[in-house]
Every structure is written in C-alpha cells, then in structure tokens.
Design an enzyme around this catalytic site. Structure first.
Site, PDB file in Angstrom:
ATOM      1  N   VAL A  25      89.727  51.228-132.030  1.00  0.00           N
ATOM      2  CA  VAL A  25      90.580  50.305-131.277  1.00  0.00           C
ATOM      3  C   VAL A  25      90.419  48.854-131.728  1.00  0.00           C
ATOM      4  CG1 VAL A  25      90.686  51.764-129.236  1.00  0.00           C
ATOM      5  CG2 VAL A  25      88.858  50.079-129.420  1.00  0.00           C
ATOM      6  N   GLY A  28      86.306  44.151-137.093  1.00  0.00           N
ATOM      7  CA  GLY A  28      86.264  42.794-137.622  1.00  0.00           C
ATOM      8  C   GLY A  28      84.943  42.523-138.283  1.00  0.00           C
ATOM      9  N   GLY A  29      84.615  41.242-138.448  1.00  0.00           N
ATOM     10  CA  GLY A  29      83.377  40.874-139.096  1.00  0.00           C
ATOM     11  C   GLY A  29      82.149  41.342-138.338  1.00  0.00           C
ATOM     12  N   PHE A  30      82.284  41.533-137.003  1.00  0.00           N
ATOM     13  CA  PHE A  30      81.149  41.946-136.186  1.00  0.00           C
ATOM     14  C   PHE A  30      80.835  43.419-136.332  1.00  0.00           C
ATOM     15  CE2 PHE A  30      84.927  42.757-133.754  1.00  0.00           C
ATOM     16  CZ  PHE A  30      84.686  43.976-133.151  1.00  0.00           C
ATOM     17  N   GLY A  31      81.857  44.239-136.558  1.00  0.00           N
ATOM     18  CA  GLY A  31      81.675  45.683-136.580  1.00  0.00           C
ATOM     19  C   GLY A  31      82.918  46.397-136.088  1.00  0.00           C
ATOM     20  N   VAL A  33      84.818  48.864-132.723  1.00  0.00           N
ATOM     21  CA  VAL A  33      84.824  49.385-131.353  1.00  0.00           C
ATOM     22  C   VAL A  33      85.736  50.606-131.329  1.00  0.00           C
ATOM     23  CG1 VAL A  33      85.383  48.960-128.940  1.00  0.00           C
ATOM     24  CG2 VAL A  33      84.391  47.132-130.315  1.00  0.00           C
ATOM     25  N   LYS A  48      80.586  50.650-129.171  1.00  0.00           N
ATOM     26  CA  LYS A  48      80.532  49.444-130.004  1.00  0.00           C
ATOM     27  C   LYS A  48      79.420  49.579-131.028  1.00  0.00           C
ATOM     28  CE  LYS A  48      80.268  44.416-129.819  1.00  0.00           C
ATOM     29  NZ  LYS A  48      80.286  43.228-128.939  1.00  0.00           N
ATOM     30  N   ASP A 143      80.078  32.605-126.021  1.00  0.00           N
ATOM     31  CA  ASP A 143      81.255  32.929-126.841  1.00  0.00           C
ATOM     32  C   ASP A 143      82.446  33.186-125.924  1.00  0.00           C
ATOM     33  OD1 ASP A 143      82.670  33.278-129.158  1.00  0.00           O
ATOM     34  OD2 ASP A 143      82.125  35.376-129.407  1.00  0.00           O
TER      35      ASP A 143
END
Length: 448
Positions: A25, A28-31, A33, A48, A143
């Site tokens: 779903v 991005g740069g974070f990982g 989900v 996540k 954030d």
C-alpha cells in the site's frame, strides 16, 4: 533488537503463516507498508518494514508506539518476522492497526481541498489530543505533517510514523544528545531546527502543529514550489504560509480562534509557542460548537469519497503561493475570488480546464437544465460557494453553511443566489463546478 523484546507482552511475533491477502500500500525511502489479513484475528492489519539502513528506527518506533498508546495514536499489535510477498531474506517489522481511509494528505487530494468545516475542527482537536498525550509521556513525534495523520473508517485522526521520534530532552531534564541530522519534513520544521547543532524539544512539535493547522484549514500544501534551500533561508526570516485564502472563509464559527492559535504555534520564538494543554483549550472549545454536526459532516465526506466521480485523477490542488512574511499575511491585498490571479491560472492549467468554449448564456443554460442532477450530485458546495465570493449574499452564505447535507446546501444556493443572480452568477457557478468536480461536468455534457 532490545526494544522489540519489550513488546513480547502483547503477542508472539506474527509470521507468514498467520497472514494472507498481502497487498503493498505504500513505499518510499523509509521502507514499505503492506496490508494483510490476519487469519486468526479475522481483520486487516498493516505490516511496516523498514530498509536495513534505518532498521534501528523500527525499534525506536515500536518502543514509542507502545509507550504512547492511546486512542489518538495508531495501534500497535505486535511485531512481524517473515518474508513478505515471497522475498528471499527474512524481514522484521511492526504489525499495526490498518487505517483504511488513508491520511489527511490523501483526503485533501481526493477532495481537492479541505473537508467540511466540522470535520476540520475535529481533526485539529484530535491531533492536538494525540500530541498532548505523547508529550505527557515524554515523547516527541518530530515528524508531524498531513501524511502522518491517518484516518480510520469514521475519519477520526490517529498519529503515525514515530520513526523520527525523540525522547523530549526538555521533559527528561537529562543530558542532550546532539544530532547533526534533523529528520522530518522540512516544510514543517521550526526556524531553529535548521541549525546543525539544534537539539529537538517539544516546541518543535508545536511549530509543526501550527503549519499542519494551516494545511488542514486550507486543504493545501505549504510552499509547494519551494525547495529545501529556499525554506531554510526564508523561514528563519519570518516567512510563513499565505493566509489570504483563509481570510476569505469569512463566517466559519471558530475560524478566528484556530487561526490565532495557528499563528501562536508557528511563532519564531520557541518560548512564545503555547504548550499543547493550552492548544487543547482552544480546539476543544471550537470543536464543541460543531460537534452536533460532525456525523452529517463525516457522512457527507464519505459519500464524496465513495462516489465514482470523486476526483478521479486524485490530483493535488496545492496552490502556487510564495513564501510570505507575517506582515504580508495580515495585508489586504486584492485577490480574485478565494485565490490570487496567478493561483487560479495555475490550477486551471493543472486540470486542463478552459472556460472559453462556452458563452455565459450556454453556461447558465447548463445550470438550469441540470438543476435536479446538480442538487443531487454536487459534493463540493461550500468550496464552490466560496469561489462565488460577493455574488453570494452573507445571509445566503450562512444558510448554505448551516444546511446539514450537500443536497440542502445546493437547494439554498439555487433559491438564494442562482435564480436571482441571473446569467453572470450561473456562469461563475459553472466555472467553479468545472474546477472542483470536472468529472461531473463532463458526465453532464459540459464543454472542456
């Protein structure tokens, strides 16, 4: 992963054998989900998983989510260990509450603007409740932005993405740990955070909340064309998001109080920003004035989201507004309707709308012929009414805003403005309808 072990009281790690119907779903740069159905629990969950380079942030997020658990924070069910969607190497992640309505950011894109006013007031209050609770637990979010305010089935707000959270140094009265990298979205960072040696404290979240309030009220992205270097240069000099569009919202009950709070929160001096307990006094009072209308407001928005004509392109309508100083935001510059002239041209270019192919007479005829359908299907009534500006008498505006359904709002608009205003008002209504609900105009045979 010592922090992950702290979650063992919740449940054993969730593995692939417990999950089915996987779907990616977000990424991005974070990982990444994922959405998946838990076979034993019989409901959907969010999985996540962070990239290896930021895996330690996952531990931090798990710890802070567990400690900061409340009804205004996305629920943490446990941890995940397995190979999602057939990946070769085992992964570790978090098993969280799945928020099916996305985020405030995705809601703004679907609606091409803010939701109806009672829901705006509730979102502002629920975010403040969530951050106040985190601060009471000596946790910072760090954030805070529209994409990290998620929405459940009833569009209640819950805070997410604690990967950049920090334990509040001001709350702990302990030694500060200097960080040379400031996480979070730069458009929501306070001016002091652009200093390399800045140590995050709770006033960071308070400033971010002020910018977030502006976004929730306007339905827009702050500084849409400004890159990091320009924001870093101008924010410390006092620039803030443009308030001209807010000034034209006129008689929204509680608007003045929220705008005053917004400006106090984004004050350049951290010491002058109000603590969240003071913010809650304002948001609670404002929301209480609209609480009896929230059910109808939510139903109206959900109807809009579930409509097959709901902004099919999902295009962001963030306006092209330059950075603006506080002095400029209080000025009375002339504007063309609720947008400055450059903004309106930019928006029309984005959606490919032209108003030159139909005469005012043709547009007025379209509004008359399609009256019954327009009363039934127009969902963005207040946004369109605001576009009409002085063509709608203040008394008529109040009656439209007070109507509890979009159908009733449209009937009042027809009765009080479209019938009596003649061809000019109907043509202006047509133009506004094309911008806010182009799919509806196209379905009814309007010209593009």
């Amino acid at each position: 992963m010592q922090e992950m072990e702290l979650l063992s009281h919740k449940t054993e790690p969730v593995g692939d054998k417990h999950l089915e119907n996987w779907k990616l779903v977000d990424s991005g740069g974070f990982g990444r989900v994922y959405k998946a159905r838990h076979k034993d629990w019989c409901f959907d969950v969010a999985i996540k998983i962070l990239h290896d380079g930021v895996r330690m942030s996952l531990c931090d997020e798990a710890y802070h989510m567990d400690k900061g658990s409340c009804k205004f924070v996305v629920g943490l069910y446990g941890t995940y260990q397995g190979c999602p969607l057939g990946e070769t190497f085992p992964q570790q992640g978090l098993v969280m509450e799945f928020m099916m309505r996305g985020s405030v950011q995705s809601l703004q894109k679907h609606l091409s603007g803010p939701p109806v006013w009672p829901l705006v007031c509730r979102l502002a209050h629920e975010v403040a409740l969530g951050i106040n609770f985190l601060h009471s637990q000596k946790i910072m979010h760090h954030d805070l932005k529209p994409s990290n305010v998620l929405l459940n089935d009833d569009l209640n707000a819950k805070l997410a993405d604690f990967g950049l959270s920090r334990v509040s140094t001001s709350a702990l009265n302990s030694n500060r740990e200097t960080s040379g990298v400031i996480g979070g979205s730069y458009k929501y960072m306070p001016p002091e955070a652009f200093e390399v040696s800045y140590d995050p404290v709770r006033s960071f979240d308070i400033y971010s909340y002020g910018i977030l309030l502006w976004s929730i009220i306007t339905g827009k992205e702050p500084y849409p064309l400004a890159d990091y270097n320009r924001v870093e240069l101008r924010i410390p000099k006092g620039d803030r998001p443009c308030c001209q569009g807010i000034d034209l919202m006129r008689e929204r009950e509680g608007l003045k109080e929220l705008v005053d709070l917004m400006k106090r929160c984004w004050d350049g001096s951290p010491a002058k920003r109000p603590p969240f307990k003071d913010c809650l006094k304002v948001t609670d009072n404002v929301f209480s004035k609209h609480e009896n209308r929230i059910r109808d407001a939510v139903d109206q928005v959900l109807t809009r989201l579930n409509s097959p004509t709901s902004n099919q392109s999902h295009m962001s309508m963030a306006s092209n507004v330059p950075l603006q100083t506080p002095e400029q935001s209080m000025s009375n510059d002339t504007v063309d309707g609720p947008f400055t002239k450059p903004e309106r041209s930019s928006i029309q270019d984005c959606v490919g709308i032209s108003t030159r192919r139909m005469s005012s007479t043709d547009k007025a005829k379209f509004v008359d012929v399609n009256k019954a359908t327009l009363i039934q299907d127009v969902a963005m009534v207040m946004a369109i009414t605001e576009e009409l500006g002085d063509m709608v008498h203040p008394e008529a505006y109040s009656l439209i805003d007070a109507a509890v359904t979009t159908q009733k709002q449209m009937r009042v608009l027809y009765q009080k403005s479209l019938h009596s205003g003649g061809e000019e008002v109907k043509a202006a209504f047509y133009d506004a309808l094309k911008k806010h609900q182009p799919a509806l105009v196209k379905r009814l045979g309007g010209s593009f």
